[in-house]
Design a protein around this motif. Structure first.
Motif, PDB file in Angstrom:
ATOM      1  N   ALA A 111       0.818  -1.215   0.000  1.00 26.35           N
ATOM      2  CA  ALA A 111       0.000   0.000   0.000  1.00 26.35           C
ATOM      3  C   ALA A 111       0.849   1.261   0.000  1.00 26.35           C
ATOM      4  O   ALA A 111       0.482   2.275  -0.607  1.00 26.35           O
ATOM      5  CB  ALA A 111      -0.924   0.001   1.217  1.00 26.35           C
ATOM      6  N   ASP A 112       2.000   1.215   0.693  1.00 29.38           N
ATOM      7  CA  ASP A 112       2.840   2.413   0.804  1.00 29.38           C
ATOM      8  C   ASP A 112       4.292   2.003   1.035  1.00 29.38           C
ATOM      9  O   ASP A 112       4.718   1.823   2.172  1.00 29.38           O
ATOM     10  CB  ASP A 112       2.346   3.293   1.962  1.00 29.38           C
ATOM     11  N   PRO A 113       5.087   1.875  -0.027  1.00 31.52           N
ATOM     12  CA  PRO A 113       6.482   1.431   0.119  1.00 31.52           C
ATOM     13  C   PRO A 113       7.340   2.387   0.941  1.00 31.52           C
ATOM     14  O   PRO A 113       8.383   1.977   1.461  1.00 31.52           O
ATOM     15  CB  PRO A 113       6.988   1.363  -1.329  1.00 31.52           C
ATOM     16  N   THR A 114       6.935   3.632   1.087  1.00 31.54           N
ATOM     17  CA  THR A 114       7.775   4.608   1.789  1.00 31.54           C
ATOM     18  C   THR A 114       7.878   4.343   3.291  1.00 31.54           C
ATOM     19  O   THR A 114       8.754   4.902   3.954  1.00 31.54           O
ATOM     20  CB  THR A 114       7.239   6.037   1.577  1.00 31.54           C
ATOM     21  N   ILE A 115       6.990   3.501   3.831  1.00 28.71           N
ATOM     22  CA  ILE A 115       7.042   3.234   5.274  1.00 28.71           C
ATOM     23  C   ILE A 115       8.157   2.270   5.630  1.00 28.71           C
ATOM     24  O   ILE A 115       8.495   2.119   6.801  1.00 28.71           O
ATOM     25  CB  ILE A 115       5.712   2.666   5.799  1.00 28.71           C
ATOM     26  N   GLY A 116       8.742   1.591   4.641  1.00 26.17           N
ATOM     27  CA  GLY A 116       9.692   0.519   4.895  1.00 26.17           C
ATOM     28  C   GLY A 116      10.851   0.856   5.816  1.00 26.17           C
ATOM     29  O   GLY A 116      11.078   0.157   6.808  1.00 26.17           O
ATOM     30  N   PRO A 117      11.615   1.929   5.533  1.00 26.09           N
ATOM     31  CA  PRO A 117      12.777   2.214   6.389  1.00 26.09           C
ATOM     32  C   PRO A 117      12.415   2.425   7.859  1.00 26.09           C
ATOM     33  O   PRO A 117      13.131   1.959   8.746  1.00 26.09           O
ATOM     34  CB  PRO A 117      13.356   3.490   5.765  1.00 26.09           C
ATOM     35  N   ALA A 118      11.319   3.129   8.111  1.00 24.89           N
ATOM     36  CA  ALA A 118      10.913   3.375   9.501  1.00 24.89           C
ATOM     37  C   ALA A 118      10.545   2.077  10.201  1.00 24.89           C
ATOM     38  O   ALA A 118      10.904   1.862  11.363  1.00 24.89           O
ATOM     39  CB  ALA A 118       9.745   4.359   9.533  1.00 24.89           C
ATOM     40  N   VAL A 119       9.836   1.198   9.501  1.00 25.04           N
ATOM     41  CA  VAL A 119       9.450  -0.087  10.108  1.00 25.04           C
ATOM     42  C   VAL A 119      10.677  -0.943  10.361  1.00 25.04           C
ATOM     43  O   VAL A 119      10.822  -1.551  11.433  1.00 25.04           O
ATOM     44  CB  VAL A 119       8.430  -0.825   9.221  1.00 25.04           C
ATOM     45  N   VAL A 120      11.587  -1.003   9.387  1.00 24.96           N
ATOM     46  CA  VAL A 120      12.822  -1.769   9.587  1.00 24.96           C
ATOM     47  C   VAL A 120      13.588  -1.223  10.791  1.00 24.96           C
ATOM     48  O   VAL A 120      14.131  -1.989  11.599  1.00 24.96           O
ATOM     49  CB  VAL A 120      13.694  -1.733   8.319  1.00 24.96           C
ATOM     50  N   GLY A 121      13.595   0.084  10.928  1.00 25.70           N
ATOM     51  CA  GLY A 121      14.266   0.687  12.080  1.00 25.70           C
ATOM     52  C   GLY A 121      13.628   0.271  13.390  1.00 25.70           C
ATOM     53  O   GLY A 121      14.326   0.012  14.385  1.00 25.70           O
ATOM     54  N   ARG A 122      12.304   0.179  13.415  1.00 28.37           N
ATOM     55  CA  ARG A 122      11.616  -0.239  14.642  1.00 28.37           C
ATOM     56  C   ARG A 122      11.901  -1.710  14.956  1.00 28.37           C
ATOM     57  O   ARG A 122      12.066  -2.086  16.118  1.00 28.37           O
ATOM     58  CB  ARG A 122      10.116   0.007  14.511  1.00 28.37           C
ATOM     59  N   VAL A 123      11.921  -2.535  13.913  1.00 29.62           N
ATOM     60  CA  VAL A 123      12.244  -3.947  14.118  1.00 29.62           C
ATOM     61  C   VAL A 123      13.665  -4.091  14.656  1.00 29.62           C
ATOM     62  O   VAL A 123      13.924  -4.832  15.615  1.00 29.62           O
ATOM     63  CB  VAL A 123      12.076  -4.732  12.806  1.00 29.62           C
ATOM     64  N   ARG A 124      14.581  -3.356  14.054  1.00 25.93           N
ATOM     65  CA  ARG A 124      15.982  -3.396  14.508  1.00 25.93           C
ATOM     66  C   ARG A 124      16.085  -2.956  15.960  1.00 25.93           C
ATOM     67  O   ARG A 124      16.787  -3.576  16.755  1.00 25.93           O
ATOM     68  CB  ARG A 124      16.820  -2.500  13.605  1.00 25.93           C
ATOM     69  N   GLY A 125      15.374  -1.887  16.292  1.00 22.69           N
ATOM     70  CA  GLY A 125      15.390  -1.422  17.671  1.00 22.69           C
ATOM     71  C   GLY A 125      14.785  -2.426  18.630  1.00 22.69           C
ATOM     72  O   GLY A 125      15.248  -2.585  19.760  1.00 22.69           O
ATOM     73  N   GLY A 126      13.727  -3.123  18.171  1.00 21.68           N
ATOM     74  CA  GLY A 126      13.090  -4.115  19.019  1.00 21.68           C
ATOM     75  C   GLY A 126      13.998  -5.277  19.359  1.00 21.68           C
ATOM     76  O   GLY A 126      13.881  -5.878  20.433  1.00 21.68           O
ATOM     77  N   LEU A 127      14.916  -5.609  18.444  1.00 21.59           N
ATOM     78  CA  LEU A 127      15.830  -6.728  18.655  1.00 21.59           C
ATOM     79  C   LEU A 127      17.159  -6.291  19.256  1.00 21.59           C
ATOM     80  O   LEU A 127      18.093  -7.093  19.351  1.00 21.59           O
ATOM     81  CB  LEU A 127      16.081  -7.450  17.324  1.00 21.59           C
ATOM     82  N   GLN A 128      17.260  -5.044  19.659  1.00 18.34           N
ATOM     83  CA  GLN A 128      18.541  -4.484  20.093  1.00 18.34           C
ATOM     84  C   GLN A 128      19.132  -5.213  21.290  1.00 18.34           C
ATOM     85  O   GLN A 128      20.352  -5.400  21.380  1.00 18.34           O
ATOM     86  CB  GLN A 128      18.376  -2.999  20.412  1.00 18.34           C
ATOM     87  N   ARG A 129      18.303  -5.643  22.222  1.00 19.15           N
ATOM     88  CA  ARG A 129      18.840  -6.348  23.400  1.00 19.15           C
ATOM     89  C   ARG A 129      19.574  -7.614  22.994  1.00 19.15           C
ATOM     90  O   ARG A 129      20.586  -7.984  23.601  1.00 19.15           O
ATOM     91  CB  ARG A 129      17.716  -6.670  24.379  1.00 19.15           C
ATOM     92  N   TRP A 130      19.043  -8.311  22.017  1.00 24.24           N
ATOM     93  CA  TRP A 130      19.748  -9.489  21.513  1.00 24.24           C
ATOM     94  C   TRP A 130      21.046  -9.073  20.834  1.00 24.24           C
ATOM     95  O   TRP A 130      22.106  -9.653  21.083  1.00 24.24           O
ATOM     96  CB  TRP A 130      18.872 -10.248  20.519  1.00 24.24           C
TER      97      TRP A 130
END
Length: 475
Positions: free
Chosen positions: A273-292
């Motif tokens: 629906a909106d390819p422009t959201i990708g970098p922000a979502v990837v950043g959130r996923v990366r941040g979510g896994l940061q403790r690992w």
């Protein structure tokens, strides 16, 4: 409610079966007279209650009943139908071996009800009225669950009868009278990932969850990995566990995670629906896994070790034989520096759920555990090419054309709408992976595994594996 009635005495069975059928909520009775037939029924049919005469013959060909066959069937029933109540019919006296079976009994909650139900009960044949009373009580509990309506908005989601029952159980547990269901991810396994809402009589959602439904070993692995690994992540990285269903559903199971936004969709759908959201979502996923990631350590490992994290030696050998790629696999003996940490292990875009505000949570932790840190971002990126949902949502084509240019990220993405999403994944992989070769090795391992599924034309995948192997060998 479906009853498996195991009784070799035709006269007793003819007297009891019609009375059982008259109990409200009893839908079907499968009557067999021997152990062998009962095992087949337990494997092949939905069974919600077993009524078992212990003194039965071993097969249809035998007319020699013996309690040892009923006792053996009791244990098989517990393995094939964990948590399913077993009502044992006994003779005039409860014999020693019958009393011994009592130690296997416990109390469980079935079908989303709060009532605790005995899984093993004994009934002398001359007190059959007590058995009928208990069957009636069970049928009433089952009927309440079974009355829950499944609402897929007319779509065929490919749900099996037992998956329907698990969804009804989930809704009944939340005091719902209906369960609104949609698919979140098709996936490559036997499991289905759904969004499920338990709706009350006013059509208001009592609870909204992401649910994974599949074989019990898959669900058990998911639950254990969630408890051991996912709980260590920061708040918001993964949704809280709502419930697990593992009793009374045969060798199947389900696990449900609480969602907070009804407009939660997979990253595949959001990007379509909106390819422009990708970098922000990837950043959130990366941040979510940061403790690992912060706990990672770098060391030299063979490419074979990285590959084994995604596909074992036996499957790799089968792929090698099928596609004649023994020469390509020689690179697996090379050592590369790679960072190791806990990883998700199956981080495709279907396992990233994105809310309407762009926030993201992760699900499906069945493969979580120690691994190579760059595998998660590489899997997230390459799922845009190889996962079936990438084709379903029209994301694949713009990347497929340049797949052999993958090692050079700029040449790979060109001017595609997913350019920034791919770049975010690739930067993440290089930041945490330990070096260029570890990133290439992660892509090689991921691509080799795709030859097991063949979700993309094998010729394309083989060319990609060849390109990666050549690039690694030249490094």
């Amino acid at each position: 409610m479906k009853i498996l009635f195991v009784e070799d005495n035709d006269g007793f069975a003819r007297d009891l079966e019609p009375v059982l059928r008259e109990i409200q909520g009893v839908e079907e009775i499968v009557r067999v007279a021997d152990k062998e037939s009962a095992v087949v029924a337990l494997r092949d049919k939905m069974v919600d209650l077993v009524i078992l005469d212990l003194s039965i013959p071993p097969s249809k060909e035998s007319d020699m009943p013996d309690p040892e066959h009923g006792q053996a069937l009791f244990h098989e029933a517990r393995e094939l139908r964990p948590g399913t109540p077993i009502f044992i019919l006994t003779g005039a006296e409860v014999q020693k071996f019958s009393r011994g079976l009592a130690r296997f009994g416990n109390q469980v909650r079935l079908w989303g009800d709060s009532t605790e139900i005995e899984t093993v009960s004994f009934f002398p044949k001359e007190e059959v009225n007590d058995l009928l009373t208990r069957v009636g009580a069970l049928a009433a509990i089952f009927s309440k669950m079974n009355a829950v309506a499944i609402n897929t908005r007319g779509r065929n989601l490919g749900l099996s009868p037992v998956q329907d029952q698990m969804l009804k159980t989930f809704a009944n547990m939340a005091d719902g009278v209906a369960c609104d269901v949609s698919l979140l991810s098709g996936g490559l396994s036997d499991a289905k990932v759904v969004k499920a809402a338990a709706m009350d009589r006013s059509r208001k959602a009592q609870v909204l969850c992401a649910g994974k439904l599949g074989p019990s070993p898959v669900i058990l692995s998911e639950r254990m990995a969630y408890e051991k690994h996912a709980r260590k992540l920061g708040i918001g990285a993964c949704p809280p566990l709502y419930c697990a269903i593992d009793m009374g559903v045969g060798l199947q199971g389900a696990i449900f995670y609480t969602l907070t936004d009804d407009d939660t969709l997979s990253l595949f759908e959001r990007l379509a629906a909106d390819p422009t959201i990708g970098p922000a979502v990837v950043g959130r996923v990366r941040g979510g896994l940061q403790r690992w990631t912060e706990a990672s350590t770098a060391d030299f490992v063979t490419i074979a070790e990285i590959r084994r994290r995604l596909i074992d030696d036996d499957d790799a050998l089968a792929i090698e034989a099928k596609f004649d790629i023994g020469v390509l696999r020689r690179i697996e003996a090379r050592s590369v520096q790679a960072s190791q940490s806990c990883i998700h292990g199956d981080l495709h875009c279907g396992n990233v759920l994105v809310k309407s505000d762009g926030d993201a949570v992760l699900i499906d932790f069945g493969d979580a555990g120690p691994g190579f840190t760059s595998l998660d971002p590489i899997a997230l990126e390459l799922s845009l090419v190889f996962h079936p949902d990438a084709a379903k949502f029209g994301l694949r084509d713009s990347l497929m054309a340049n797949i052999n240019a993958w090692p050079d990220v700029d040449a790979f993405v060109g001017g595609t709408p997913l350019k920034s999403t791919v770049a975010a994944c690739r930067n993440w992989a290089h930041d945490v992976g330990g070096g260029d070769q570890s990133v290439l090795a992660s892509a090689y391992a991921y691509a080799l595994r795709q030859l097991k599924y063949e979700t993309v034309d094998p010729k394309i995948t083989l060319a990609f594996v060849t390109k990666l192997s050549e690039r690694i060998a030249a490094s």
